[in-house]
Design a protein around this motif. Structure first.
Motif: not given
Lengths: 100, 100, 100, 100
Positions: D1, D74-77
């Motif tokens: 995101m 903001d990257f969250r796997k």
């Protein structure tokens, strides 16, 4: 010119080892850069800077499940070498030297 | 620790004289700081940093109708003097020196 | 007008409960605000906004040893109520509506 | 995101027409996004988001000599659709609804 910082959000409060890996990528990119206590400034063309950000992101992605990456670009047409000259021009304008 | 930049948005593309006035305020604050090509890092307690931001804003407010101010705080409990030590600890971790 | 986000850096990848506490402070401040998926925009005078940031910081400080807080201010002299009107003026300019 | 904003620095204090052009590019990208009063949040994979930023930059580059572009990732796997669910999860955590 690009000011950037990239951090894992899932590794607790001590982040130096992760920052070190990313900076090694920046240092080996061939682009001119300056490290400061809260981030890194890199000078280059748009495409070069985005390739570098991608390499940094891929390195951290291997070891972290949540990554925060910030990038602030300041592009001025026809202006190059500003990573060297910007601080000097501000100091000249102020008539004093600042801590760097 | 605070990384900040402040710019007038209504003064065209050449901003050194405005940046110079703000940095003079930072330099006279007594707080430890480092200028980089895209901003300034300042170390201090929360209240000290907010007072400094306010003084910077008031200086620029006199001459500009639209101001952009960015501030990124990184607070770590019980950690002081990090403006000096942070770069060293990253370099030690990486086993190489970086451009500063 | 202020766009802000505040996060603990020592609580792992799941942060909703910490964000919820901070937003409750914003909601009870009496200032006009809008929450978005990556931050919050608040409208107010400089002093009001700094008081609010301080309250948010103090809440998170109680439960976290490392806090990252970002704040981007955009001040335009004599302009109020822009949190309501800005999106409309951009949509009018574009001649289309955008997702909000 | 990705949370992003892009502005010309050489066009004075009134920027809606430039913002409108950039948002039209975002709207036509096919990616899910939300406009807020100080920026835009876009959801997508790393490569998609960088392609979109490039298109936005190229549009503004045609008409401006100095561009400021900010991007916070903001990257969250393994997490998708978060542009829809994030606000709800914070509201659920807080036990109250917030202004959006």
């Amino acid at each position: 010119m690009l000011s950037t910082s990239i951090l894992p959000l899932d590794k607790g409060a001590s982040l130096s080892q992760h920052v070190a890996k990313v900076l090694t990528v920046v240092d080996e990119s061939g682009l001119d850069y300056r490290l400061n206590p809260m981030g890194t400034v890199v000078e280059g063309e748009w495409d070069e800077l985005l390739k570098l950000l991608t390499r940094c992101f891929r390195v951290l992605e291997k070891e972290s499940d949540r990554i925060s990456l910030q990038a602030k670009f300041d592009f001025r047409k026809g202006v190059r070498g500003v990573i060297e000259t910007k601080i000097k021009s501000v100091q000249k304008e102020a008539g004093r030297s600042f801590r760097t």
